[in-house]
Design an enzyme around this catalytic site. Structure first.
Site, PDB file in Angstrom:
ATOM      1  N   GLU A  54      14.469  56.111  97.586  1.00 56.70           N
ATOM      2  CA  GLU A  54      13.260  56.501  98.313  1.00 56.70           C
ATOM      3  C   GLU A  54      12.436  57.515  97.537  1.00 56.70           C
ATOM      4  O   GLU A  54      12.942  58.237  96.689  1.00 56.70           O
ATOM      5  CB  GLU A  54      13.584  57.079  99.679  1.00 56.70           C
ATOM      6  N   GLY A 108      16.934  62.113  94.660  1.00 54.88           N
ATOM      7  CA  GLY A 108      16.557  60.936  95.435  1.00 54.88           C
ATOM      8  C   GLY A 108      16.202  59.774  94.527  1.00 54.88           C
ATOM      9  O   GLY A 108      16.768  59.648  93.433  1.00 54.88           O
ATOM     10  N   GLU A 109      15.317  58.900  94.986  1.00 52.00           N
ATOM     11  CA  GLU A 109      14.873  57.702  94.244  1.00 52.00           C
ATOM     12  C   GLU A 109      15.967  56.634  94.146  1.00 52.00           C
ATOM     13  O   GLU A 109      15.739  55.574  93.570  1.00 52.00           O
ATOM     14  CB  GLU A 109      14.454  58.039  92.799  1.00 52.00           C
ATOM     15  N   GLY A 110      17.167  56.935  94.626  1.00 48.37           N
ATOM     16  CA  GLY A 110      18.313  56.068  94.376  1.00 48.37           C
ATOM     17  C   GLY A 110      19.067  56.477  93.122  1.00 48.37           C
ATOM     18  O   GLY A 110      19.947  55.740  92.643  1.00 48.37           O
TER      19      GLY A 110
END
Lengths: 316, 316
Positions: B143, B283-285
Site C-alpha cells: 500500500e 510499507g508498499e509491500g
C-alpha cells in the site's frame, strides 16, 4: 573498506524515495556492501557458493548420527543437484562449485595427534583460496563433513574458553549418549591442543573443509568480495581468522543463527548479528545461501531506487 | 488446505537428503504451501506484488510527516520503477501491478463520519479482488497512502481494544507533537465507530487501499494463492477478515515484523510469527516482498531436493 564509496552510498541512501531509515537494516547492508566493493552504486551480478567437503578422524569415536561414508555420498548429491544448497544457490541466482578434499584420507583423530600437519592445513587453506572466483561479487562458503560439528566445537572451545559442554551440540541429531561422547572428544582435543595459536588450532582441531572455508574467506577479503557466513562450522572456521587478526571478518556478515546450540555464542564472540533465525541446522552453506537474496535486495534498493529529486516526490 | 497434498508433502519432506528437521521453518513453510496449492511437489513460477494507493481525509488533521500529495507522486514513482518495492519485486522475480484508487477523492475524515460508505468500501474491496492474477502462485499486497498508519491504528484499536496509545506509532516519522495528534484522531475515530462489526470498521476507519488489500487477500483465499502479509497496515487490513471469519488468514504468513510500534501486537492478535525482523517501516509491500525469496526457497527445497533413496545416501 573504501571510505569514499561509503560516503557516496550514504549520501545516495539519504536521498532515496523513502522516509529516513525506513528500510532498516537493508540500508546499512547496502552501504556496507558498497564500501567493500568500492562503488557508491554497486550491483550484485555474480554471487558464488563454494562447498567444501572433508572427512574426520574423530568419526571413529562415534561423534555423529550418520556414518562417515555420507560425506562422499553427499558430494555426489551436490554434483547431481539434489541437496538443499543446490536449490538455495539456484534460488539466489548463484553459481555453485563443489570441492571434495581428499575424502579417502580423513584427518587424524585430534584426541591423539593434530588433525592436520601444517602442510596439510596449508594445502586445504589453498583449496579454499583457489576456489574463490575473482569475478564473484558475493560469496558463501559451505561445508559437508560427517563429524565436523565436533571439530567446530573444539575450535570454538580452544579459541574462546569455557568447557566442552558450552560448545558441543547435537549436530545432525545425536542422542544423549552421542552428545556425551562429543563432549569427551572435544575436551580431550582441547586438552591436547588448546593452548596453540589460532591458525594452529585450525590445523590441530579443524578439518580440511574447515580450513578451506577459512582460506576462502581470507581470499575474498583480498578480492574485496563480501561474504555471508553460514552456521556453526563456518563461523568456527571464520573465528580462527578473527582471533588471529582482529577485524579479519569486517567483510563478512552473518547470514543466520542456526539451531546448533553454541552458534549464538560463536556469533557473539565474533561480533555478528544474524540476518535470519529460522531454525536451520544443516550446514552446506544453507543458511547463508538463504540469506543471499536479502543482501541482493539491500543492494538493489540502494542502487536501483530513484531519489526524491529524480522522482519529483515531496520531502517532509 | 488440501490434506492429501499436505500428507504427500510431509512424506516427501521426511525422505529428503538432510537430517530430520534440519531445514527448520523452511520445512513447515514448504508443507503449508503445498497444502494450499493442492500439490505435494509444488513450484512457484508466478509471484505477484499488487500495490494499492488511496488518500485519507484525516491527513488534514496533521497525522503524517509527509504532505498528502506524496501519495500520487509515489504512484508515479512506482510506475517508473523507482520505489523500494519495485526493486524488491524484481529481486523476487515477481510481477508488480499498481492500483491507485480515486486519489483525487480522499476518504472522509473518520473523526466526523465513516471514512467510506458501504458502497465505496465494496468498490475498493473489488479493486483488490480484481487485482489478483488467477495465474499467480504467491501474492504480496502492498500500500501507499499518506495518513494510513493512523487509519490502521484506529482499525486495530477498534478490533482489539486497549487505548489509542497502544496502537499509534510514528509511521513515516512524525515527531512527538504529531504522535499526540495521531492518538487524538485515533481515539476520536474509535469513539465514533468502535462498536461496529469488523467489515464496518474497515469501511468506517479504513481507506480505499486498506480495503483493497483485504479484498486481495480474500480473493487469494478463493484461488488458493498463498499470501505473504506485509507490515502494520497490511496486517490491520487482514485482521478485519480474521475477526469477521476466524481462520480467514490461514493461507497467509507474516513476512516480517516492522519497526512500527504496534505491529508486533497486531501479529500476535492474528496469530502470526514473522519470518524477518530487519527494522523496516516503509510499507508498499516491502517487508513481504523481501520475504518472498524465503518462501520460494522453502518450496524449492521441498520440491527440488533428492530423496535419500534417489541420491544413494545412507540414513542414520
Amino acid at each position: 573498506p573504501d571510505l569514499e564509496a561509503k560516503a557516496g552510498a550514504e549520501a545516495r541512501n539519504s536521498q532515496l524515495t523513502k522516509p529516513d531509515g525506513s528500510l532498516g537494516r537493508l540500508e546499512e547492508i547496502g552501504i556496507w556492501y558498497a564500501s567493500w566493493r568500492g562503488e557508491a552504486r554497486p550491483r550484485i551480478a555474480q554471487p558464488q557458493v563454494a562447498v567444501f567437503a572433508g572427512n574426520h578422524g574423530v568419526t571413529a569415536r562415534g561423534v555423529s548420527a550418520f556414518p562417515a561414508e555420507v560425506t562422499v555420498q553427499m558430494v555426489a548429491n551436490f554434483e547431481h543437484g539434489g541437496a538443499a544448497i543446490n536449490q538455495l544457490a539456484r534460488n539466489a541466482g548463484a553459481i555453485m562449485s563443489i570441492h571434495p578434499i581428499e575424502l579417502d584420507r580423513p584427518t587424524a583423530d585430534f584426541t591423539i595427534a593434530p588433525a592436520m600437519s601444517e602442510a596439510e592445513c596449508v594445502a586445504a587453506l589453498k583449496v579454499g583460496w583457489d576456489a574463490v572466483d575473482q569475478q564473484s561479487d558475493l560469496l558463501v562458503v559451505g561445508e559437508m563433513g560427517i563429524g565436523n560439528t565436533t571439530s567446530a566445537a573444539a575450535i570454538a572451545n580452544a579459541l574462546f574458553g569455557g568447557t566442552a559442554a558450552d560448545w558441543v551440540g547435537r549436530g545432525t541429531g545425536v542422542d544423549d549418549a552421542g552428545l556425551k561422547i562429543k563432549e569427551e572428544v572435544c575436551a580431550a582435543g582441547v586438552a591436547l591442543h588448546g593452548g596453540k595459536a589460532p591458525l594452529e588450532i585450525l590445523a590441530s582441531l579443524g578439518g580440511r573443509e574447515v580450513a578451506a572455508m577459512a582460506g576462502g574467506i581470507a581470499r575474498a577479503r583480498m578480492l574485496r568480495i563480501p561474504v555471508i557466513l553460514d552456521g556453526f562450522i563456518c563461523c568456527a572456521a571464520a573465528a580462527t581468522l578473527e582471533k588471529a587478526v582482529p577485524g579479519a571478518l569486517d567483510h563478512c556478515l552473518a547470514g543466520h543463527v542456526s539451531a546448533e546450540a553454541a552458534h549464538p555464542a560463536v556469533l557473539r564472540a565474533i561480533g555478528k548479528e544474524p540476518l535470519l533465525s529460522m531454525g536451520l541446522r544443516l550446514g552446506e552453506g544453507s543458511g547463508a545461501g538463504l540469506a543471499m537474496p536479502l543482501v541482493k535486495a539491500a543492494v538493489e534498493c540502494l542502487s536501483g531506487m530513484a531519489t526524491f529529486a529524480e522522482a519529483g516526490v515531496s520531502g517532509k
